[in-house]
Design a protein around this motif. Sequence first.
Motif, short mmCIF file in Angstrom:
data_model
loop_
_atom_site.label_atom_id
_atom_site.label_comp_id
_atom_site.label_asym_id
_atom_site.label_seq_id
_atom_site.Cartn_x
_atom_site.Cartn_y
_atom_site.Cartn_z
N GLY A 104 105.05 20.47 34.16
CA GLY A 104 105.07 19.90 32.83
C GLY A 104 104.31 20.77 31.86
O GLY A 104 103.56 21.68 32.25
N SER A 105 104.49 20.52 30.59
CA SER A 105 103.79 21.30 29.56
C SER A 105 102.28 21.22 29.75
O SER A 105 101.54 22.18 29.49
CB SER A 105 104.17 20.80 28.17
N PHE A 106 101.81 20.06 30.22
CA PHE A 106 100.37 19.88 30.45
C PHE A 106 99.84 20.85 31.50
O PHE A 106 98.66 21.18 31.51
CB PHE A 106 100.10 18.43 30.88
N ASN A 107 100.73 21.31 32.42
CA ASN A 107 100.32 22.22 33.49
C ASN A 107 100.37 23.68 33.09
O ASN A 107 100.12 24.56 33.91
CB ASN A 107 101.23 22.03 34.72
N GLY A 108 100.72 23.98 31.83
CA GLY A 108 100.94 25.36 31.41
C GLY A 108 99.70 26.03 30.85
O GLY A 108 98.78 25.38 30.34
N SER A 109 99.68 27.37 30.96
CA SER A 109 98.58 28.15 30.40
C SER A 109 99.08 29.56 30.12
O SER A 109 100.04 30.03 30.73
CB SER A 109 97.38 28.20 31.35
N VAL A 110 98.41 30.24 29.20
CA VAL A 110 98.72 31.63 28.89
C VAL A 110 97.42 32.41 28.86
O VAL A 110 96.45 31.99 28.22
CB VAL A 110 99.44 31.77 27.52
N GLN A 111 97.38 33.52 29.59
CA GLN A 111 96.19 34.36 29.63
C GLN A 111 96.49 35.74 29.08
O GLN A 111 97.60 36.27 29.26
CB GLN A 111 95.66 34.48 31.06
N ARG A 112 95.49 36.31 28.43
CA ARG A 112 95.58 37.68 27.93
C ARG A 112 94.46 38.49 28.55
O ARG A 112 93.28 38.16 28.36
CB ARG A 112 95.47 37.72 26.40
N ASP A 113 94.83 39.51 29.33
CA ASP A 113 93.85 40.37 30.01
C ASP A 113 92.83 39.55 30.79
O ASP A 113 91.61 39.79 30.73
CB ASP A 113 93.15 41.29 29.00
N GLY A 114 93.31 38.54 31.49
CA GLY A 114 92.46 37.77 32.38
C GLY A 114 91.71 36.61 31.77
O GLY A 114 91.04 35.86 32.48
N ALA A 115 91.82 36.42 30.46
CA ALA A 115 91.14 35.31 29.78
C ALA A 115 92.16 34.46 29.04
O ALA A 115 93.22 34.95 28.62
CB ALA A 115 90.09 35.84 28.82
N ALA B 254 97.82 45.05 17.60
CA ALA B 254 99.07 45.51 17.00
C ALA B 254 98.85 46.76 16.15
O ALA B 254 99.64 47.71 16.20
CB ALA B 254 99.68 44.39 16.15
N ILE B 255 97.77 46.77 15.39
CA ILE B 255 97.47 47.93 14.54
C ILE B 255 97.19 49.16 15.39
O ILE B 255 97.65 50.27 15.11
CB ILE B 255 96.29 47.62 13.61
N ASP B 256 96.47 48.96 16.50
CA ASP B 256 96.10 50.09 17.37
C ASP B 256 97.27 50.57 18.23
O ASP B 256 97.20 51.67 18.79
CB ASP B 256 94.95 49.68 18.29
N GLY B 257 98.31 49.75 18.38
CA GLY B 257 99.43 50.12 19.24
C GLY B 257 99.08 50.08 20.72
O GLY B 257 99.71 50.76 21.54
N ALA B 258 98.07 49.29 21.07
CA ALA B 258 97.62 49.21 22.46
C ALA B 258 98.41 48.14 23.20
O ALA B 258 99.08 47.29 22.61
CB ALA B 258 96.13 48.89 22.51
N ALA B 259 98.34 48.19 24.54
CA ALA B 259 99.02 47.22 25.38
C ALA B 259 98.02 46.25 25.99
O ALA B 259 96.85 46.59 26.19
CB ALA B 259 99.79 47.93 26.49
N CYS B 260 98.48 45.06 26.30
CA CYS B 260 97.67 44.08 27.01
C CYS B 260 98.53 43.45 28.09
O CYS B 260 99.75 43.63 28.12
CB CYS B 260 97.12 43.01 26.07
N GLU B 261 97.90 42.68 28.97
CA GLU B 261 98.63 41.94 29.99
C GLU B 261 98.67 40.47 29.59
O GLU B 261 97.65 39.88 29.27
CB GLU B 261 97.94 42.09 31.34
N LEU B 262 99.86 39.89 29.61
CA LEU B 262 100.02 38.47 29.35
C LEU B 262 100.53 37.79 30.61
O LEU B 262 101.45 38.29 31.27
CB LEU B 262 101.01 38.22 28.21
N VAL B 263 99.92 36.66 30.94
CA VAL B 263 100.32 35.87 32.10
C VAL B 263 100.68 34.47 31.63
O VAL B 263 99.84 33.75 31.08
CB VAL B 263 99.20 35.80 33.16
N PHE B 264 101.94 34.10 31.85
CA PHE B 264 102.43 32.77 31.50
C PHE B 264 102.55 31.97 32.79
O PHE B 264 103.24 32.40 33.73
CB PHE B 264 103.79 32.86 30.81
N GLY B 265 101.88 30.82 32.86
CA GLY B 265 101.85 30.14 34.14
C GLY B 265 101.84 28.63 34.07
O GLY B 265 101.52 28.03 33.03
N TYR B 266 102.21 28.04 35.21
CA TYR B 266 102.14 26.60 35.41
C TYR B 266 101.53 26.35 36.79
O TYR B 266 101.77 27.12 37.73
CB TYR B 266 103.53 25.95 35.38
N ALA B 267 100.75 25.30 36.93
CA ALA B 267 100.15 24.97 38.22
C ALA B 267 100.05 23.47 38.37
O ALA B 267 99.69 22.76 37.42
CB ALA B 267 98.76 25.60 38.34
#
Length: 313
Positions: free
Chosen positions: A176-187, A242-255
């Motif tokens: 469910g939506s309640f079980n969802g989370s999004v992380q950027r670079d581990g946070a 976005a300005i720096d043109g750098a990359a990050c890691e995104l994690v989309f998850g449900y548990a």
Amino acid sequence: MARSLGARARLALGFETTYGTPPASGFIRMPFAPGLTVAAEQPLLDSELLGYGRDPLAPVKDAITADGDVVVPIDAEAWGHWLKAAFGVPTTSGTGPYTHEFQSGAWDLPSFALEKGLPEVPHFAMYPGCRVNQLQWSMERSGLVTATVGVIAQGEDKSAASQAGTLTEPALRRFGSFNGSVQRDGAALGNLVSAEITYANNLDRVETLRADGKIDGVEPGIAALTGNVVVRFADETLLQQAIDGAACELVFGYALPSGESFTLTAHAVYLPRPRIGIDGPQGIQATFDWQAARDPGTGRMATATLINDVDLY
């Protein structure tokens, strides 16, 4: 005379050994939501001939196209079959619970057959040679969690009786939506309002001349993983990236509390510089239309991980 009802419809999926040949057994009853549009379509071409008066001559049949969408729940078990079709056969580890890891970039995508059944008519349509063109879903604070699966099939074969045989029925444990989370670079990604994710195989139809009107196959193109995140504008972290043109890691998850989980990791995500407008006195939001690319460290663009009690996909 019986009339077909959506409540009595069923959808069966079976993975093929040979492209375009439905398996003799092993079909799975798949849960689905309103929005099933997989079907064959054959338009008519207007006659261009002149000299027969103002009334047109009979039209001519055009090529057959078999494709469409399946709206499915993102759950702990059946979802794995769609992931297998979209990413390829996973690497499975563990002894229960099992961890299934699907990696992007595979050249060998398994084909499958879908059977759409309307038992009242009766009408059973078998779609052999199916492959997943894309997966798309959104994440929000509330609501049901479903994904739209884009499918391209080789053709359609109709029958008055089911050809799928005895179906295996997976246990349904929905996220469910309640079980969802999004992380950027581990946070945890803060101030997040919503997110959209689309993984596309960009399949190419092999449209050769055949007497049966079917295509010869579908071949994978350059994959794409795109989407957007909508955030309340509280800091400049994403804007600066976005300005720096750098990359990050995104994690989309449900548990789930029972231990089942699903995560999609985009290993190298790039953000465009967005417009940040002021629409009124309420909170200001910014939309970042992100896109992922191959990460040099992992050697791939994305990893989907499903943890459940299924030993093999």
